[in-house]
Design an enzyme around this catalytic site. Structure first.
Site, short mmCIF file in Angstrom:
data_model
loop_
_atom_site.label_atom_id
_atom_site.label_comp_id
_atom_site.label_asym_id
_atom_site.label_seq_id
_atom_site.Cartn_x
_atom_site.Cartn_y
_atom_site.Cartn_z
N GLY B 222 0.79 -1.23 0.00
CA GLY B 222 0.00 0.00 0.00
C GLY B 222 0.82 1.28 0.00
O GLY B 222 0.28 2.35 -0.26
N ASP B 223 2.07 1.20 0.32
CA ASP B 223 2.90 2.42 0.35
C ASP B 223 4.33 2.05 -0.03
O ASP B 223 5.27 2.31 0.73
CB ASP B 223 2.83 3.05 1.74
CG ASP B 223 3.38 4.48 1.76
OD1 ASP B 223 3.60 5.03 0.67
OD2 ASP B 223 3.59 5.03 2.85
N LEU B 224 4.49 1.44 -1.18
CA LEU B 224 5.82 1.01 -1.61
C LEU B 224 6.63 2.19 -2.12
O LEU B 224 6.49 2.61 -3.26
CB LEU B 224 5.71 -0.04 -2.71
CG LEU B 224 5.31 -1.46 -2.30
CD1 LEU B 224 5.22 -2.35 -3.53
CD2 LEU B 224 6.30 -2.05 -1.30
N THR B 225 7.43 2.74 -1.23
CA THR B 225 8.38 3.76 -1.67
C THR B 225 9.74 3.28 -1.22
O THR B 225 9.84 2.44 -0.31
CB THR B 225 8.11 5.13 -1.02
OG1 THR B 225 8.42 5.03 0.37
CG2 THR B 225 6.67 5.54 -1.17
N ASN B 228 10.59 3.20 2.44
CA ASN B 228 10.06 2.17 3.31
C ASN B 228 10.79 0.84 3.16
O ASN B 228 10.25 -0.21 3.48
CB ASN B 228 8.56 1.97 3.05
CG ASN B 228 7.75 3.10 3.63
OD1 ASN B 228 8.21 3.78 4.56
ND2 ASN B 228 6.57 3.33 3.10
#
Lengths: 350, 311
Positions: B222-225, B228
């Protein structure tokens, strides 16, 4: 040099508004007529267009009288190109085309959403807020970045106002002055909370599932008296507004903004304004809730934005291009009149 | 699978942060360093939001904390390195977990990009000459078919993983601003393509493998940056921040997850888009459903509903 003055025509939904504004932001006239349908019904495109058609001439005359101006005092004509409902939009656009040729004035086609934001900035003197735009047809969280009003989050199905309008129709609330206003009044008397689907996906929201959920057991709730109309309005407002504030806060954290501005018809709701104010104050910022008169669709905001565009060198719209577009997105407009401000988009590492 | 590091830039940041240091504060949670068993741990708290109805607020914070916990567990079961959960407090809506040593991959990549450019200064010059992209004739023109991808793909380096540059980073100068003089370093970088060295290639392959495992276990991050993902001193990649994670077997969800990674890559280290491509290539070879996910990814990228939006 005499002050330049614009007249704006708005008719994207059930409100016909005509406003006159000077380049200093003085509103000389801002008249409106709303097409109100009986409880349990909504406004239909054809009837709404007919309504606009019937009132355009009278309202234009009234606006000029209020402003004590002659057509020759005007600098340009501005109209809503979109987004909105096609038939009402066309009615107004054709009227403006006609006036332009009679009065020999240039036309500026304006984006309705952008004009809400510009009017909000003018009225609240907020320079660079994150904007929550909530109305019958739109639900967007917007921030200015790299020359455009970027949509950070939006509804993936129906607009928040549409959700309210339809629920008001389900429980036979009056459409006068607006369904949303009547929901707000009922909600004040409600206290029993019914848990509703809370759908936030990143910075996007969804309301259609929530509405279906409410409608599914509506009859049962009301018949058994388990939940009153008041309770349901209360639950609807609490859930939907919490979703909206959450995505606004996310956008504010993302771009590092401190101020928030609410525009659009639903922005008149005091509970929404309270919730926003609480969230923004905790972040050390300022909320710029708008005045009712400008939150609701009106002609002055169209004139204001059109004049800004005109004065910053945007070429007038040639008459053969004075078309309308039902899906004219906020982020398609080059905001050439704002050059100085910009958020640092690299900061968050997204 | 350990990397052979010449001089490890990753090892530099091994000092423990002080207890009480705020590691991150978003709209939803605050992450601080706390004392734990004579060492330190990371505590993620979702504070109460007073603007919303208390019963709604409590429910949301509880279920989100729980969901985050479950997703971390699922990922761990799938054999992915994630922070160990020490404690979950439902009343407080907090998770206390292992402090992960190392360096965010975002930082590793940005430093690599920076070093590469300072070692090969000529690359900027080449790029400047070859990127005289034609500007749109009339930026005011708003037609229903407004061109979004009018920028040609310019490749400086014929790297085997080179790819089309997303229009996200392309700036359309206003008519009164001459395009070339205003070009800052960032814009130039966004048009560069930098070759990957073995270490970066290895990170990309590791990452592709991890994402394949994650998606095969039906966890959507959901927040693959790249912020992270932490490269540990033992050269493993640890996935963190499952705050937006959920379980799903839907190929659409998986495709969007990958799309988010691409968007993050193009905005933070644009010259290293080949890093993303190699990651994706590895993902394709390792994941069970990769064919259908990648096919959907093409659709997602074309959809472009939000192409020009959030950075």
């Amino acid at each position: 040099m005499t002050k330049r003055i614009a007249i704006g025509f708005e008719g994207s939904a059930n409100k016909l508004g005509i406003g006159i504004i000077t380049e200093d932001g003085d509103i000389l006239a801002n008249v409106r007529d709303t097409f109100i349908t009986p409880p349990g019904t909504g406004f239909l495109p054809r009837e709404t267009a007919l309504h606009h058609n019937q009132h355009l001439y009278r309202l234009t005359k009234l606006a000029l009288e209020e402003a004590k101006l002659k057509p020759s005092d005007l600098t340009c004509l501005c109209y809503t190109k979109g987004p909105g409902i096609a038939m009402p939009l066309i009615t107004v656009a054709v009227f403006v085309r006609t006036l332009a040729q009679m009065w020999k004035l240039p036309i500026i086609a304006v984006n309705h959403c952008v004009s809400h934001i510009e009017m909000g900035r003018l009225v609240t003197k907020s320079e660079n807020p994150v904007v929550l735009y909530v109305s019958g047809g739109n639900t967007q969280v917007i921030a200015f970045a790299e020359g455009k009003y970027r949509i950070f989050g939006e509804t993936i199905d129906i607009a928040v106002g549409n959700c309210f309008d339809r629920f008001a129709r389900d429980i036979h609330l009056s459409n006068d002055p607006s369904p949303g206003y009547n929901i707000e009044q009922l909600a004040k008397k409600g206290s029993k909370y019914l848990a509703l689907p809370y759908v936030v996906k990143g910075m996007d929201v969804s309301f259609s599932g929530l509405l279906s959920f409410l409608e599914k057991d509506l009859k049962k709730h009301l018949e058994t008296g388990e939940y009153s109309k008041e309770d349901l309005c209360f639950s609807l407002q609490e859930t939907v507004f919490a979703m909206l504030i959450e995505v606004t806060e996310r956008a504010m954290a993302h771009v590092g903004a401190t101020d928030a501005l609410i525009v659009g018809g639903v922005g008149c709701n005091l509970r929404l304004q309270d919730m926003m104010s609480e969230m923004v104050t905790q972040r050390g910022g300022r909320i710029c809730a708008m005045d009712d008169r400008y939150c609701i669709d009106n002609g002055a905001m169209i004139a204001q934005t059109g004049l800004l565009m005109y004065l910053s060198g945007v070429p007038p719209t040639p008459i053969e291009e004075t078309i309308i577009r039902q899906r004219f997105r906020t982020d398609e407009v080059d905001v050439v009149w704002r050059k100085d401000e910009n958020y640092d988009m690299q900061g968050e590492g997204m | 699978m350990s990397l052979s590091l010449k001089r490890s830039p990753i090892m530099e940041e091994t000092a423990y942060p002080n207890v009480g240091t705020i590691l991150g504060q978003g709209a939803e949670a605050i992450i601080t360093v706390v004392a734990f068993n004579e060492g330190i741990a990371v505590k993620k708290v979702r504070p109460a939001k007073t603007y919303r109805l208390p019963q709604l607020d409590t429910k949301l914070r509880k279920s989100r904390t729980n969901q985050e916990y479950k997703c971390i567990q699922r990922a761990e079961k799938a054999g992915i390195l994630v922070p160990k959960i020490y404690h979950i407090s439902k009343p407080e809506s907090s998770l206390t977990m292992e402090f992960i040593h190392g360096k965010a991959i975002r930082k590793v990549l940005i430093e690599y990009q920076h070093d590469y450019i300072s070692q090969h200064p000529s690359i900027i010059q080449t790029s400047k000459q070859s990127t005289l992209a034609p500007q749109p004739a009339d930026p005011y023109e708003l037609t229903p078919t407004e061109p979004q991808n009018d920028e040609p793909d310019i490749q400086v380096d014929d790297n085997q993983f080179s790819t089309a540059q997303s229009s996200d980073d392309v700036q359309h100068p206003l008519p009164n601003t001459p395009p070339l003089q205003t070009e800052d370093e960032d814009i130039v970088h966004s048009r560069l393509v930098i070759a990957l060295d073995d270490q970066i290639k290895h990170i990309a392959e590791e990452l592709g493998t991890i994402l394949a495992k994650l998606h095969d276990a039906n966890v959507i991050h959901g927040d693959l940056t790249t912020s992270n993902m932490i490269l540990t001193p033992s050269n493993q990649i640890c996935l963190i921040d499952f705050g937006l994670s959920y379980a799903s077997a839907d190929i659409e969800d998986k495709a969007v997850d990958l799309h988010l990674l691409r968007r993050a890559c193009t905005s933070t280290h644009p010259a290293l888009l080949s890093f993303y491509d190699l990651t994706l290539q590895t993902y394709a070879s390792k994941s069970v459903n990769s064919t259908s996910v990648l096919k959907r990814l093409e659709v997602v990228e074309l959809r472009g509903r939000k192409r020009s939006m959030a950075g």
